[in-house]
Every structure is written in structure tokens, then in C-alpha cells.
Design an enzyme around this catalytic site. Structure first.
Site, PDB file in Angstrom:
ATOM      1  N   CYS A   2       0.851  -1.183   0.000  1.00 18.04           N
ATOM      2  CA  CYS A   2       0.000   0.000   0.000  1.00 18.04           C
ATOM      3  C   CYS A   2       0.886   1.231   0.000  1.00 18.04           C
ATOM      4  O   CYS A   2       1.818   1.346   0.769  1.00 18.04           O
ATOM      5  CB  CYS A   2      -0.969   0.098   1.179  1.00 18.04           C
ATOM      6  SG  CYS A   2      -2.238  -1.154   1.173  1.00 18.04           S
ATOM      7  N   ARG A  27       3.909  -0.581  -4.677  1.00 15.68           N
ATOM      8  CA  ARG A  27       3.538  -1.000  -3.331  1.00 15.68           C
ATOM      9  C   ARG A  27       2.164  -1.673  -3.286  1.00 15.68           C
ATOM     10  O   ARG A  27       1.705  -2.105  -2.227  1.00 15.68           O
ATOM     11  CB  ARG A  27       3.539   0.205  -2.385  1.00 15.68           C
ATOM     12  CG  ARG A  27       4.897   0.842  -2.266  1.00 15.68           C
ATOM     13  CD  ARG A  27       4.864   2.011  -1.311  1.00 15.68           C
ATOM     14  NE  ARG A  27       4.653   1.581   0.053  1.00 15.68           N
ATOM     15  CZ  ARG A  27       5.629   1.279   0.904  1.00 15.68           C
ATOM     16  NH1 ARG A  27       6.874   1.359   0.519  1.00 15.68           N
ATOM     17  NH2 ARG A  27       5.357   0.897   2.137  1.00 15.68           N
ATOM     18  N   TRP A  72      -2.767  -2.693  -1.755  1.00 14.32           N
ATOM     19  CA  TRP A  72      -2.516  -4.121  -1.807  1.00 14.32           C
ATOM     20  C   TRP A  72      -3.473  -4.723  -0.779  1.00 14.32           C
ATOM     21  O   TRP A  72      -3.316  -4.517   0.422  1.00 14.32           O
ATOM     22  CB  TRP A  72      -1.059  -4.433  -1.447  1.00 14.32           C
ATOM     23  CG  TRP A  72      -0.720  -5.880  -1.565  1.00 14.32           C
ATOM     24  CD1 TRP A  72      -0.470  -6.573  -2.715  1.00 14.32           C
ATOM     25  CD2 TRP A  72      -0.598  -6.822  -0.496  1.00 14.32           C
ATOM     26  NE1 TRP A  72      -0.193  -7.893  -2.415  1.00 14.32           N
ATOM     27  CE2 TRP A  72      -0.268  -8.064  -1.068  1.00 14.32           C
ATOM     28  CE3 TRP A  72      -0.730  -6.738   0.885  1.00 14.32           C
ATOM     29  CZ2 TRP A  72      -0.062  -9.214  -0.311  1.00 14.32           C
ATOM     30  CZ3 TRP A  72      -0.539  -7.886   1.647  1.00 14.32           C
ATOM     31  CH2 TRP A  72      -0.204  -9.103   1.046  1.00 14.32           C
ATOM     32  N   ASN A  96      -1.958   2.699   5.378  1.00 20.47           N
ATOM     33  CA  ASN A  96      -1.101   1.575   5.007  1.00 20.47           C
ATOM     34  C   ASN A  96      -0.783   0.823   6.278  1.00 20.47           C
ATOM     35  O   ASN A  96      -0.279   1.408   7.237  1.00 20.47           O
ATOM     36  CB  ASN A  96       0.191   2.089   4.347  1.00 20.47           C
ATOM     37  CG  ASN A  96       1.235   0.992   4.213  1.00 20.47           C
ATOM     38  OD1 ASN A  96       0.888  -0.182   4.109  1.00 20.47           O
ATOM     39  ND2 ASN A  96       2.501   1.369   4.214  1.00 20.47           N
ATOM     40  N   GLY A  97      -1.041  -0.488   6.269  1.00 21.00           N
ATOM     41  CA  GLY A  97      -0.748  -1.301   7.452  1.00 21.00           C
ATOM     42  C   GLY A  97      -1.895  -2.253   7.719  1.00 21.00           C
ATOM     43  O   GLY A  97      -2.740  -2.477   6.846  1.00 21.00           O
ATOM     44  N   GLU A 456      16.590 -19.022  -6.446  1.00 19.30           N
ATOM     45  CA  GLU A 456      16.259 -17.649  -6.837  1.00 19.30           C
ATOM     46  C   GLU A 456      15.652 -17.636  -8.250  1.00 19.30           C
ATOM     47  O   GLU A 456      14.715 -16.880  -8.526  1.00 19.30           O
ATOM     48  CB  GLU A 456      17.507 -16.760  -6.745  1.00 19.30           C
ATOM     49  CG  GLU A 456      17.327 -15.328  -7.180  1.00 19.30           C
ATOM     50  CD  GLU A 456      16.206 -14.562  -6.458  1.00 19.30           C
ATOM     51  OE1 GLU A 456      15.661 -15.045  -5.475  1.00 19.30           O
ATOM     52  OE2 GLU A 456      15.874 -13.462  -6.939  1.00 19.30           O
ATOM     53  N   LYS A 460      12.009 -16.178  -9.068  1.00 20.50           N
ATOM     54  CA  LYS A 460      11.824 -15.095 -10.045  1.00 20.50           C
ATOM     55  C   LYS A 460      10.874 -15.534 -11.151  1.00 20.50           C
ATOM     56  O   LYS A 460       9.990 -14.789 -11.559  1.00 20.50           O
ATOM     57  CB  LYS A 460      13.194 -14.731 -10.627  1.00 20.50           C
ATOM     58  CG  LYS A 460      13.346 -13.326 -11.020  1.00 20.50           C
ATOM     59  CD  LYS A 460      13.933 -12.454  -9.926  1.00 20.50           C
ATOM     60  CE  LYS A 460      13.157 -12.492  -8.641  1.00 20.50           C
ATOM     61  NZ  LYS A 460      13.773 -11.813  -7.543  1.00 20.50           N
ATOM     62  N   GLU A 463       7.254 -15.855  -9.960  1.00 26.75           N
ATOM     63  CA  GLU A 463       6.738 -14.542  -9.569  1.00 26.75           C
ATOM     64  C   GLU A 463       6.273 -13.709 -10.772  1.00 26.75           C
ATOM     65  O   GLU A 463       5.222 -13.085 -10.720  1.00 26.75           O
ATOM     66  CB  GLU A 463       7.876 -13.834  -8.832  1.00 26.75           C
ATOM     67  CG  GLU A 463       7.551 -12.521  -8.232  1.00 26.75           C
ATOM     68  CD  GLU A 463       8.767 -11.914  -7.514  1.00 26.75           C
ATOM     69  OE1 GLU A 463       9.906 -12.381  -7.727  1.00 26.75           O
ATOM     70  OE2 GLU A 463       8.569 -10.958  -6.763  1.00 26.75           O
ATOM     71  N   HIS A 479      15.827 -38.346  -5.767  1.00 32.82           N
ATOM     72  CA  HIS A 479      15.153 -38.784  -4.545  1.00 32.82           C
ATOM     73  C   HIS A 479      13.667 -38.456  -4.559  1.00 32.82           C
ATOM     74  O   HIS A 479      13.013 -38.494  -3.512  1.00 32.82           O
ATOM     75  CB  HIS A 479      15.829 -38.156  -3.317  1.00 32.82           C
ATOM     76  CG  HIS A 479      17.249 -38.607  -3.140  1.00 32.82           C
ATOM     77  ND1 HIS A 479      17.588 -39.892  -2.808  1.00 32.82           N
ATOM     78  CD2 HIS A 479      18.423 -37.945  -3.314  1.00 32.82           C
ATOM     79  CE1 HIS A 479      18.907 -40.003  -2.751  1.00 32.82           C
ATOM     80  NE2 HIS A 479      19.442 -38.835  -3.071  1.00 32.82           N
ATOM     81  N   LYS A 579       5.732  -4.721  -3.532  1.00 27.67           N
ATOM     82  CA  LYS A 579       7.068  -4.585  -2.961  1.00 27.67           C
ATOM     83  C   LYS A 579       6.953  -4.075  -1.524  1.00 27.67           C
ATOM     84  O   LYS A 579       5.967  -3.455  -1.178  1.00 27.67           O
ATOM     85  CB  LYS A 579       7.849  -3.576  -3.806  1.00 27.67           C
ATOM     86  CG  LYS A 579       9.330  -3.880  -3.878  1.00 27.67           C
ATOM     87  CD  LYS A 579       9.994  -3.090  -4.964  1.00 27.67           C
ATOM     88  CE  LYS A 579      11.478  -3.336  -5.009  1.00 27.67           C
ATOM     89  NZ  LYS A 579      11.835  -4.672  -5.477  1.00 27.67           N
TER      90      LYS A 579
HETATM   91  C1  F6R Z   1      11.165 -11.449  -5.005  1.00 31.09           C
HETATM   92  C2  F6R Z   1      10.956 -10.363  -4.075  1.00 31.09           C
HETATM   93  C3  F6R Z   1      10.530 -10.681  -2.694  1.00 31.09           C
HETATM   94  C4  F6R Z   1      11.396  -9.898  -1.697  1.00 31.09           C
HETATM   95  C5  F6R Z   1      10.922 -10.144  -0.257  1.00 31.09           C
HETATM   96  C6  F6R Z   1      11.817  -9.443   0.746  1.00 31.09           C
HETATM   97  O1  F6R Z   1      11.564 -10.967  -6.247  1.00 31.09           O
HETATM   98  O2  F6R Z   1      11.135  -9.227  -4.408  1.00 31.09           O
HETATM   99  O3  F6R Z   1      10.616 -12.048  -2.432  1.00 31.09           O
HETATM  100  O4  F6R Z   1      12.708 -10.305  -1.852  1.00 31.09           O
HETATM  101  O5  F6R Z   1       9.622  -9.680  -0.112  1.00 31.09           O
HETATM  102  O6  F6R Z   1      11.852  -8.067   0.534  1.00 31.09           O
HETATM  103  P1  F6R Z   1      12.976  -7.172   1.179  1.00 31.09           P
HETATM  104  O7  F6R Z   1      14.270  -7.572   0.576  1.00 31.09           O
HETATM  105  O8  F6R Z   1      12.592  -5.769   0.863  1.00 31.09           O
HETATM  106  O9  F6R Z   1      12.967  -7.463   2.649  1.00 31.09           O
END
Ligand code: F6R
Length: 584
Positions: A2, A27, A72, A96-97, A456, A460, A463, A479, A579
Site C-alpha cells: 500500500c 507498493r 494491496w 497503510n498497514g 532464486e 523469479k 513470480e 530422490h 514490494k
Molecule cells: C522477489 C521479491 C521478494 C522480496 C521479499 C523481501 O523478487 O522481491 O521475495 O525479496 O519480499 O523483501 P525485502 O528484501 O525488501 O525485505
């Protein structure tokens, strides 16, 4: 998670707030809304969906003060009614929260005959402020916050009263003055080019904004001063810079992220060595991509410093009863420095007497206020929801910390920027992307450091493309997961360690013999020639095995990006995600 923004000043508020919401959209993008006061009346527009849907409605909002929100969704569906702002009587708010006790507060309000339109937790805030309002919004906001449990950054305006009232607890708030008014936002990039300096509010702070400036208050509404910080965000940070998506732009900034992080470490190395003196055990904690960088870093700390090292997802660590001794060093890794789980894990460790270091891309974030020391990730602002260049920066910072702890020579890392750049310039990963998007599942395989990259890669890809995928330690394939391999599945194996290449090749052979589709991403020419003609091979520049994770990461990031684009997804805004996960 948010985004909120407020403005009061000489300009028309609606287009100013709209521009800020576009910059905060990473956000959350379930819905957006703006409320504007013309001094007498407050009018609002709010709609489910992306911020740009508001553009055609801005003319309905006249006035020089307003608040905006990009959502969000946590409580209630992402529809028009649940979109912020929320209103009760003369009071309009954005939040936000998460309000943890909202159900109890809502029951109380209903018993008092108050009414609700939405299913959100946030509407109770408007309702409480309205109940406590006696002609001044700030004391009413404070009284309302006294009833709330949870996290909040709240902006509130009142019909007939000038100014924007602000409250902050565990959700970020930055405030700044520009040439033409006063701004408040969830994040610094929204104020890029608008405010030369910003003030980062602290938990428990209140603030009141007028067209002339702002005041910050403590919990008893006594005026307090908070330091102003230079606003490092530039308008180009929040611009795609000619790239079709932020994700691609940011992947191509990875060499620079590595280079700048190396330079920044020079400034804290001595402090780090002093702080980490006597470390007998390292605990690395983070979430998502940051967690994956911790997995790679475990090898760095074990190999370079020979200290026992454990890796924890921060969300699990914060609910453990962790064993902490005086020689335990907890390293909390977070791009945003605001991730609730990581911040709380660091607070728990600090509270139990551990030394805590923040490794973050956000120098004034909540995490840095908890940690005893901050080691910077100098990746620059990251707008795409999927972390890319910040992962590279985290790996570089953690590599240097492990080398410094072990007293080793960090110079192999100096080749990282040029190797990543060469990989990005020369590789052709389109055939692998094509293979992945035409598969019913993708398995990323790797051993040791390449296993961290495999995880990773899988994170990615899922996602941004929504393709079903998994990361596996290559040796684990036989396994269980091998049972899933058939002609509709792809295995992408990452191989960068000459000592483990033979073992990884076995895994590739096992997939080939079961009829699976096979791709190999490698820094080793001999591996590339072993599979030439039998697999899609991507050959990356040869490099030191500990530097390789920074190079292979760039390849798997581009792979994920290409898959998203082939499938018509928007890689910058994956569905259901946002994010900076500032809620639990
Ligand atoms: C994946 C991604 C998320 C963040 C996770 C932690 O591409 O962006 O998995 O890595 O939410 O976020 P931070 O690093 O901001 O604590």
C-alpha cells in the site's frame, strides 16, 4: 505494501497526488483513490484496478490539499468499495498497514450505531477519528491511534479544516517540503524531484502538514524535531529510461549495483570488522530473494571466515526461541529495510543480546534503526516488484563481509561488474525462455552456490511468469522429483563450479534419459561442449566460483523476464504481489 501520499500547497492537489501514486504503484495495484479538499468540501474518486484508471476522473477533484492511496488488499476484496480513501462524517483517511483489533473496534462502533460501507480494517480508523473529533483533527487522530493495535501510516483530512494529519507506527512515512508545498509519502522515490530533503518519521510520531511546512509531534503531541536527510531519489530512478519495463532496466543496472556496493563497503569495512570481532556464529535472515542471497552467503561465511553459519527465513525466526550467545552475529538482509518479518526478527535478536547488522538498500529504513550497524547495498532505487539488482548488491555486500571477517583477499569480486555486463551483452536465452513457456513445469537444478541460484531462479520465474516451477539441489532430483519429469517438463541446470560439474552433469543426463526438456546455464566451456546439440546451452563468462552467483543470477533474471514477456505478463507488477511487505 500500500502506498500513501499527501500534498498541501499552491498547486492543484489531484494531479500532484496522481503523479505520486503512479510512482508508488509498486507498493500495491489492487485499487487506487484520491480525496481532495477545496477548503470547504472533500471530494473523492476511487476505483478497483491500476492507478491510471483515475486519470480521467481527476477533474472532479478541485482543491490544493489531498491524500491518495494505492492498495494491496489485505482485508476485503480488491473492489471499488474497499478502495481507499475511507470516510466517516467529515473525516477522510488513507491507511497503510493492518489494524489487528479492527473486528473488536467495528463491533463496538456498530453497537454505537455507527455504520460501515467496506470490509476493510481501515474504515474503523475513519470512524474512530470522527467519533473523537472536537474541532481539531490531530488530537482526534491521536486518540483514535490510542485504540489501534497493529501497523499504520495514516493520512487524515477533515472537511472545513486546513492541513493533513499524519500518524505512524511500523509503516513508513517520509515528509518533505518543496518549492510549492508540503508532501508526505510512504517512500522516498515518490518525492523524487519534488523535495530536496526529507524527514523520516519514527514509530509513535504524529505530524501536521500545512502549505507552509510541517511539524512532528511525539505521542503526547509535544513538538519534536527529526533530522532532515538529503533526498537521494532522482526523477530518472522512477523512469524506465528507455527500457520497456523497470525489471529489464534494473537487471541491466546489476553491474553498477555490484560496483557501487564494493565502493560503499570501503566506507564501513573498519566499523564492520570492529563490530563483528569475536563472532563465533553467524545467523543470516531474510525473506524471499533476500533469503536466497543469505543461502549463497552461508557458503561465503563458511568458506572465507570458517565460522558456523545458519540461514533462517525471517518469518520463521521471529517466532522461534532462538539460541543466542554473546558471540552470535545476526545479519538481517532486506532490500527495502521495511519487511515486517525481517524487522521483527532483527528486533528479537537485538533484544536477546545479539549483535545485529542490517544489509539493506534503504539507508534510513526501520531495519537500520534496529541494527547496531548497517552495511549498505548500493543498488539504487528498485521499482520493479521482483528484486533483481538488489540481489546482486546483497551478494556483493555479503561476500565482502565474509572476506573481511576471514581476513581474506576480496579482489576476485572486482571482476563481477565486467562479467555480469559481458553476460548481459552476449547471452542469448530466448530459446530457453521459449522452452520454459511451452512446458507444464520447470525445475531449476544446482549444487552448492548454484543451488541458491536455482532457488532464486525459481522464485523469479514463478513470480513474474506464473509458470509452475521449483528449485532443487541437483543431487536431490533422483530422490523424488525425477518422477515428475516427462516430455512436458523442463529442467534448467546451473553449473559454475568446476569441482561439482561432473555431478551436475549426471543430473542433466538423468533428465535427458527420462525424455525431459533440458537447458544448461554454465560458466564452464567444457560443460557447454558436453551438452552441445543435446540441450539448450547458455554459456556465460568464466569466473571465480564465488563470484559466479552474481553472473548466473543475471542470466536467470533475464530468463524470467523473457518468459513473462512471451506470456504477455507485466513483469513489473506480478499479480497478488507488492514490494515492501510491511505487514505480516
Ligand atoms: C522477489 C521479491 C521478494 C522480496 C521479499 C523481501 O523478487 O522481491 O521475495 O525479496 O519480499 O523483501 P525485502 O528484501 O525488501 O525485505
Amino acid at each position: 505494501m500500500c502506498g500513501i501520499i499527501g500534498y498541501i500547497g499552491k498547486k492543484a492537489a489531484a494531479p500532484t497526488i496522481y503523479g505520486g501514486l503512479l510512482r508508488l504503484e509498486y507498493r500495491g495495484y489492487d485499487s487506487a483513490g484520491i480525496a481532495v479538499s477545496d477548503g470547504r468540501k472533500v471530494r473523492q474518486v476511487k476505483l478497483a484496478g491500476r492507478v491510471n484508471l483515475l486519470e480521467g476522473r481527476l477533474s472532479a477533484l478541485c482543491g490544493n490539499a489531498g491524500i491518495g492511496h494505492t492498495r494491496w488488499a489485505t482485508h476485503g476484496a480488491p473492489d471499488d468499495v474497499n478502495a481507499h480513501p475511507h470516510r466517516a462524517g467529515k473525516i477522510t483517511i488513507v491507511h497503510n498497514g493492518i489494524i489487528e483489533n479492527y473486528a473488536e473496534l467495528k463491533r463496538e462502533a456498530l453497537a454505537l450505531g455507527e455504520t460501515f460501507l467496506s470490509e476493510t480494517d481501515s474504515e474503523v480508523i475513519a470512524c474512530l477519528i470522527n467519533r473523537y473529533y472536537r474541532g481539531k483533527i490531530l488530537p482526534a487522530l491521536k486518540e483514535a491511534c490510542g485504540r489501534l493495535r497493529g501497523s499504520y501510516a495514516i493520512l487524515a483530512i477533515c472537511e472545513g479544516e486546513d492541513g493533513i494529519a499524519v500518524a505512524k507506527n511500523k509503516s513508513p512515512v517520509v515528509i518533505g517540503c518543496g518549492a510549492d508545498g508540503t508532501y508526505v509519502s510512504s517512500d522516498i522515490p515518490a518525492l523524487a524531484g519534488l523535495c530536496g530533503e526529507v524527514c523520516i518519521a519514527e514509530d509513535g510520531d504524529y505530524a501536521f502538514l500545512t502549505a507552509e511546512g510541517f511539524e512532528i509531534y511525539d505521542g503526547a503531541l509535544n513538538r519534536v524535531s527529526r533530522p532532515m536527510q538529503k533526498n537521494r531519489a532522482l526523477p530518472e530512478d522512477v523512469d524506465k529510461g528507455g527500457y520497456p519495463h523497470f525489471m529489464l532496466k534494473e537487471i541491466y543496472r546489476s553491474p553498477r549495483a555490484a560496483e557501487d556496493t564494493v565502493r560503499a563497503f570501503g566506507g564501513v569495512k573498519q566499523k564492520f570488522c570492529k563490530y563483528a570481532e569475536g563472532t563465533g556464529r553467524v545467523i543470516l535472515a531474510g525473506c524471499g530473494t533476500a533469503y536466497n542471497s543469505c543461502l549463497a552467503a552461508r557458503r561465503y561465511f563458511e568458506s572465507f571466515a570458517r565460522v558456523p553459519c545458519e540461514v533462517e527465513t525471517a518469518g520463521e525466526y521471529r517466532y522461534k526461541n532462538p539460541v543466542i550467545t554473546p558471540s552470535t552475529l545476526v545479519i538481517a538482509v532486506s532490500q527495502s529495510g521495511e519487511t515486517a518479518d525481517t524487522v521483527e526478527a532483527a528486533a528479537l535478536a537485538r533484544g536477546r543480546g545479539a549483535k545485529v547488522i542490517a544489509v539493506t538498500n534503504a539507508p534510513f529504513s526501520a531495519l537500520t534503526r534496529i541494527a547496531g550497524l548497517t552495511v549498505p547495498v548500493a543498488a539504487g532505487f528498485e521499482v520493479c516488484v521482483a528484486a533483481t539488482k538488489s540481489y546482486t548488491g546483497q551478494l556483493a555486500a555479503l561476500y565482502l563481509m565474509a572476506k573481511a571477517l576471514g581476513g581474506g583477499d576480496p579482489s576476485p569480486l572486482e571482476e563481477a561488474p565486467s562479467k555480469i555486463k559481458a553476460a548481459l551483452d552476449d547471452m542469448d536465452i530466448c530459446a530457453v525462455a521459449d522452452m520454459c513457456v511451452h512446458s507444464r513445469g520447470v525445475y531449476f537444478l544446482g549444487r552448492d552456490l548454484d543451488y541458491a541460484t536455482a532457488l532464486e531462479a525459481s522464485l523469479k520465474l514463478k513470480e513474474v511468469s506464473y509458470i509452475q516451477c521449483e528449485g532443487y539441489a541437483a543431487g536431490e532430483l533422483k530422490h523424488g522429483a525425477l518422477a515428475l519429469i516427462d516430455g512436458e517438463k523442463t529442467a534448467v541446470t546451473i553449473i559454475s563450479d568446476p569441482a561439482l560439474a561432473g555431478k551436475c552433469e549426471n543430473a542433466v543426463e538423468q533428465v535427458i534419459s527420462r525424455g525431459g526438456k533440458v537447458a544448461v546455464i554454465t560458466t564452464l566451456a567444457q560443460v557447454a561442449s558436453a551438452f552441445g546439440g543435446r540441450a539448450e546451452v547458455v554459456l556465460l563468462p568464466q569466473c571465480d566460483k564465488y563470484v559466479a552467483p552474481l553472473v548466473t543470477a543475471a542470466a536467470v533474471q533475464v530468463l524470467a523476464y523473457r518468459c513473462a514477456v512471451l506470456l504477455g505478463r507485466n513483469p513489473d507488477m506480478p499479480r497478488n504481489l507488492a514490494k515492501s511487505v510491511t505487514v505480516e
